[in-house]
Design a protein around this motif. Structure first.
Motif, short mmCIF file in Angstrom:
data_model
loop_
_atom_site.label_atom_id
_atom_site.label_comp_id
_atom_site.label_asym_id
_atom_site.label_seq_id
_atom_site.Cartn_x
_atom_site.Cartn_y
_atom_site.Cartn_z
N SER A 299 -30.33 -7.23 -31.97
CA SER A 299 -31.66 -7.06 -32.52
C SER A 299 -32.32 -5.78 -32.01
N LEU A 300 -32.14 -5.49 -30.72
CA LEU A 300 -32.73 -4.29 -30.14
C LEU A 300 -32.04 -3.03 -30.64
N GLY A 305 -31.82 1.92 -31.77
CA GLY A 305 -30.64 2.79 -31.74
C GLY A 305 -30.20 3.05 -30.32
N GLY A 306 -29.44 4.12 -30.11
CA GLY A 306 -28.94 4.47 -28.78
C GLY A 306 -27.59 3.87 -28.48
N ASP A 307 -27.06 4.17 -27.27
CA ASP A 307 -25.73 3.68 -26.93
C ASP A 307 -25.81 2.21 -26.51
N LEU A 312 -31.53 -4.43 -21.63
CA LEU A 312 -32.14 -5.34 -22.60
C LEU A 312 -33.64 -5.44 -22.36
N GLY A 313 -34.40 -5.13 -23.40
CA GLY A 313 -35.83 -5.39 -23.34
C GLY A 313 -36.71 -4.27 -22.83
N ASP A 314 -36.12 -3.18 -22.34
CA ASP A 314 -36.95 -2.07 -21.82
C ASP A 314 -37.24 -1.05 -22.90
#
Length: 314
Positions: A299-300, A305-307, A312-314
């Motif tokens: 979901s994040l 995006g990103g690697d 999680l969550g930051d």
């Protein structure tokens, strides 16, 4: 003989009545920090009065113990000037001035006198390391397994915290456990925990965060929760009122230094306990935890995006 619930009711009701009856007195007796008052009013003082003020900041210990004559002689002014100074800054007399100065000292000498200069960047890491090492041994002797068992079997978990660090970290515990599928809510306020505690049932678990264990709102909320049969886990200091009220205590401690500009190191200890609880609960149901965390990660990733190594969550 009174049963446990009746005794708790009596204690809570007595405390409420005591507070109500002394509300006006407490409000009136609340005094401004006398050293701040002297600093604020300094420019408006007479020259002789300023000398008394300068003596206080140069040697507060002497002023709290000396007679009017001794203060006057040391400051190079008359006895009358010392009395006028006391009245000019809002004190009834010199005795009242000395009493207020003594109270300022009681708050801690480190808040009055400058500490030895330290490297403000490296000391952050040094204090964090020392605090974590100290609390690692302390937590090893606590009933972590019992706390995890209660949390895992709870119908719902409620986290209470009041003040700077405890209120923030109550939400941290919520964030850590909600991603694992636990029904958990944080109440980082003073009055709301008390209200929520009165709605609880025996299959609920409350986690109360308090560095000192003396904050009245937290102690009373824990007492109310226990009155209705809920289990109480406290992350707090050993032998504190909150610890003595709780079913399980996960102890924390910190050695506060004279370097007052550094935020309280107790935050590191409390956060470490929270991470230990989250880890133990995640490992208790590894497959479920992997599923929940994977779904959260997907979901994040769709959102930011990103690697795939981002936290999680930051």
């Amino acid at each position: 003989m009174l049963d446990t619930f009746t005794l708790i009711d009596f204690k809570i009701e007595t405390n409420i009545l005591f507070r109500q009856g002394n509300l006006q007195e407490s409000t009136v007796s609340q005094e401004i920090d006398i050293l701040s008052r002297i600093t604020t009013d300094f420019a408006a003082l007479r020259d002789a009065e300023k000398k008394v003020a300068e003596l206080i900041f140069a040697d507060i210990d002497f002023v709290t113990e000396a007679s009017i004559g001794e203060i006057a002689q040391r400051a190079g002014v008359s006895d009358a000037s010392v009395t006028r100074f006391a009245r000019a800054i809002g004190c009834a007399n010199v005795r009242d001035l000395k009493t207020r100065l003594t109270r300022a000292l009681a708050a801690g000498r480190r808040f009055i006198q400058e500490a030895t200069p330290e490297d403000s960047s490296s000391v952050v890491y040094d204090i964090a390391t020392q605090t974590l090492a100290l609390n690692r041994d302390l937590l090893a002797q606590a009933d972590v397994a019992g706390a995890v068992e209660q949390l895992d079997n709870a119908r719902q978990i409620l986290v209470f915290g009041s003040g700077g660090g405890s209120s923030t970290l109550s939400q941290e515990l919520q964030f850590r456990l909600v991603r694992l599928g636990y029904a958990i809510s944080a109440y980082p306020q003073a009055l709301l925990p008390r209200m929520v505690a009165s709605t609880l049932d025996p299959d609920d678990v409350v986690v109360v965060l308090s560095v000192t264990g003396y904050t009245p709102e937290m102690v009373e909320s824990a007492q109310i929760a226990k009155q209705y049969g809920a289990k109480v886990i406290a992350i707090t200091a050993l032998n504190s009122p909150l610890a003595n009220t709780s079913d399980i205590v996960l102890p924390i401690t910190s050695r506060e230094t004279d370097f007052i500009y550094h935020p309280s190191a107790s935050r590191y200890a409390m956060l470490a306990v929270i991470d230990v609880l989250a880890l133990e609960l995640a490992m208790r149901h590894r497959e479920r935890s992997r599923t929940k965390l994977r779904r959260l990660k997907l979901s994040l990733d769709d959102h930011r995006g990103g690697d795939n190594r981002q936290p999680l969550g930051d």
